[in-house]
Motif scaffolding. Structure first.
Motif, mmCIF file in Angstrom:
data_model
loop_
_atom_site.group_PDB
_atom_site.id
_atom_site.type_symbol
_atom_site.label_atom_id
_atom_site.label_comp_id
_atom_site.label_asym_id
_atom_site.label_seq_id
_atom_site.Cartn_x
_atom_site.Cartn_y
_atom_site.Cartn_z
ATOM 1 N N LEU A 116 -17.150 5.615 14.201
ATOM 2 C CA LEU A 116 -16.953 4.696 15.330
ATOM 3 C C LEU A 116 -15.470 4.393 15.545
ATOM 4 O O LEU A 116 -15.114 3.363 16.106
ATOM 5 C CB LEU A 116 -17.743 3.407 15.105
ATOM 6 C CG LEU A 116 -19.259 3.585 15.038
ATOM 7 C CD1 LEU A 116 -19.945 2.278 14.707
ATOM 8 C CD2 LEU A 116 -19.801 4.169 16.326
ATOM 9 N N GLU A 117 -14.601 5.290 15.077
ATOM 10 C CA GLU A 117 -13.146 5.228 15.249
ATOM 11 C C GLU A 117 -12.426 4.236 14.340
ATOM 12 O O GLU A 117 -11.214 4.167 14.351
ATOM 13 C CB GLU A 117 -12.767 4.937 16.709
ATOM 14 C CG GLU A 117 -13.133 6.032 17.674
ATOM 15 C CD GLU A 117 -12.351 7.319 17.462
ATOM 16 O OE1 GLU A 117 -11.139 7.268 17.183
ATOM 17 O OE2 GLU A 117 -12.960 8.382 17.571
ATOM 18 N N ASP A 118 -13.140 3.421 13.598
ATOM 19 C CA ASP A 118 -12.460 2.440 12.769
ATOM 20 C C ASP A 118 -13.190 2.339 11.439
ATOM 21 O O ASP A 118 -14.417 2.181 11.445
ATOM 22 C CB ASP A 118 -12.466 1.082 13.479
ATOM 23 C CG ASP A 118 -11.322 0.168 13.068
ATOM 24 O OD1 ASP A 118 -10.288 0.692 12.632
ATOM 25 O OD2 ASP A 118 -11.471 -1.049 13.213
ATOM 26 N N PRO A 119 -12.581 2.463 10.307
ATOM 27 C CA PRO A 119 -11.146 2.572 10.055
ATOM 28 C C PRO A 119 -10.650 4.018 10.112
ATOM 29 O O PRO A 119 -11.418 4.937 10.364
ATOM 30 C CB PRO A 119 -11.017 2.025 8.631
ATOM 31 C CG PRO A 119 -12.306 2.427 7.979
ATOM 32 C CD PRO A 119 -13.346 2.326 9.070
ATOM 33 N N MET A 120 -9.361 4.180 9.827
ATOM 34 C CA MET A 120 -8.755 5.507 9.779
ATOM 35 C C MET A 120 -8.239 5.763 8.367
ATOM 36 O O MET A 120 -7.914 4.834 7.642
ATOM 37 C CB MET A 120 -7.620 5.643 10.800
ATOM 38 C CG MET A 120 -6.424 4.768 10.544
ATOM 39 S SD MET A 120 -5.185 4.762 11.872
ATOM 40 C CE MET A 120 -4.859 6.468 12.156
ATOM 41 N N GLU A 121 -8.209 7.039 7.985
ATOM 42 C CA GLU A 121 -7.729 7.426 6.657
ATOM 43 C C GLU A 121 -6.447 8.229 6.822
ATOM 44 O O GLU A 121 -6.388 9.142 7.641
ATOM 45 C CB GLU A 121 -8.789 8.263 5.949
ATOM 46 C CG GLU A 121 -8.415 8.679 4.557
ATOM 47 C CD GLU A 121 -9.500 9.496 3.883
ATOM 48 O OE1 GLU A 121 -9.266 9.916 2.742
ATOM 49 O OE2 GLU A 121 -10.563 9.725 4.487
ATOM 50 N N VAL A 122 -5.424 7.878 6.044
ATOM 51 C CA VAL A 122 -4.148 8.586 6.100
ATOM 52 C C VAL A 122 -3.751 9.048 4.702
ATOM 53 O O VAL A 122 -4.149 8.448 3.704
ATOM 54 C CB VAL A 122 -3.021 7.716 6.709
ATOM 55 C CG1 VAL A 122 -3.329 7.375 8.144
ATOM 56 C CG2 VAL A 122 -2.796 6.452 5.916
ATOM 57 N N ASP A 123 -2.989 10.125 4.657
ATOM 58 C CA ASP A 123 -2.468 10.670 3.404
ATOM 59 C C ASP A 123 -1.010 10.240 3.278
ATOM 60 O O ASP A 123 -0.174 10.596 4.103
ATOM 61 C CB ASP A 123 -2.573 12.191 3.428
ATOM 62 C CG ASP A 123 -2.061 12.856 2.161
ATOM 63 O OD1 ASP A 123 -1.459 12.175 1.312
ATOM 64 O OD2 ASP A 123 -2.273 14.073 2.021
ATOM 65 N N LEU A 124 -0.723 9.440 2.245
ATOM 66 C CA LEU A 124 0.636 8.970 1.968
ATOM 67 C C LEU A 124 1.132 9.633 0.697
ATOM 68 O O LEU A 124 0.778 9.206 -0.399
ATOM 69 C CB LEU A 124 0.661 7.445 1.767
ATOM 70 C CG LEU A 124 0.213 6.561 2.913
ATOM 71 C CD1 LEU A 124 0.130 5.115 2.464
ATOM 72 C CD2 LEU A 124 1.189 6.689 4.054
ATOM 73 N N GLU A 125 1.881 10.694 0.848
ATOM 74 C CA GLU A 125 2.476 11.390 -0.289
ATOM 75 C C GLU A 125 1.472 11.682 -1.408
ATOM 76 O O GLU A 125 1.716 11.423 -2.579
ATOM 77 C CB GLU A 125 3.664 10.605 -0.839
ATOM 78 C CG GLU A 125 4.797 10.502 0.150
ATOM 79 C CD GLU A 125 6.020 9.822 -0.416
ATOM 80 O OE1 GLU A 125 5.918 9.101 -1.425
ATOM 81 O OE2 GLU A 125 7.091 10.028 0.164
ATOM 82 N N GLY A 126 0.300 12.186 -1.020
ATOM 83 C CA GLY A 126 -0.665 12.623 -2.019
ATOM 84 C C GLY A 126 -1.788 11.654 -2.329
ATOM 85 O O GLY A 126 -2.711 12.001 -3.044
ATOM 86 N N MET A 168 0.825 -1.214 0.000
ATOM 87 C CA MET A 168 0.000 0.000 0.000
ATOM 88 C C MET A 168 0.857 1.261 0.000
ATOM 89 O O MET A 168 0.333 2.361 -0.092
ATOM 90 C CB MET A 168 -0.934 0.020 1.214
ATOM 91 C CG MET A 168 -2.055 -0.960 1.116
ATOM 92 S SD MET A 168 -3.346 -0.721 2.366
ATOM 93 C CE MET A 168 -2.485 -1.017 3.889
ATOM 94 N N GLY A 169 2.173 1.109 0.136
ATOM 95 C CA GLY A 169 3.055 2.263 0.090
ATOM 96 C C GLY A 169 3.608 2.705 1.426
ATOM 97 O O GLY A 169 4.233 3.761 1.513
ATOM 98 N N HIS A 213 -4.676 8.780 -0.614
ATOM 99 C CA HIS A 213 -5.306 8.412 0.646
ATOM 100 C C HIS A 213 -5.459 6.905 0.760
ATOM 101 O O HIS A 213 -5.862 6.239 -0.191
ATOM 102 C CB HIS A 213 -6.675 9.080 0.762
ATOM 103 C CG HIS A 213 -6.576 10.560 0.918
ATOM 104 N ND1 HIS A 213 -7.562 11.312 1.486
ATOM 105 C CD2 HIS A 213 -5.600 11.436 0.595
ATOM 106 C CE1 HIS A 213 -7.197 12.577 1.496
ATOM 107 N NE2 HIS A 213 -6.011 12.669 0.949
ATOM 108 N N VAL A 214 -5.130 6.392 1.937
ATOM 109 C CA VAL A 214 -5.227 4.972 2.239
ATOM 110 C C VAL A 214 -6.077 4.833 3.502
ATOM 111 O O VAL A 214 -5.915 5.599 4.450
ATOM 112 C CB VAL A 214 -3.828 4.349 2.475
ATOM 113 C CG1 VAL A 214 -3.931 2.924 2.955
ATOM 114 C CG2 VAL A 214 -3.001 4.430 1.215
#
Length: 74
Positions: free
Chosen positions: A46-56, A30-31, A58-59
């Motif tokens: 409900l706190e799950d899942p979470m979204e993150v930005d990886l160098e432009g 996934m990078g 979103h995962v």
């Protein structure tokens, strides 16, 4: 500190991926790799899942998976 401890809006640097099984390979596919800077965008209602930005890009990943990503807050 692990990625699942991070709050929305916070930035961090990946120190290491703790697991080496299929999950570790999936996270790397996934990078996510050591030395990468990322930002936590949001948690689901409900706190799950979470979204993150990886160098432009979103995962989205579960907190259960994020526990295996050791990070250094920035």
């Amino acid at each position: 500190m692990t990625l699942d401890d991070m709050k929305p809006g916070s930035k961090c640097l990946i120190k290491k991926i703790i697991t080496r099984d299929k999950l570790g390979q999936r996270l790397m596919d996934m990078g996510m790799y050591p030395g990468l800077k990322l930002k936590v965008i949001r948690n689901a209602p409900l706190e799950d899942p979470m979204e993150v930005d990886l160098e432009g890009y979103h995962v989205t990943l579960r907190h259960e998976e994020a526990k295996f990503v050791e990070v250094d807050p920035q």
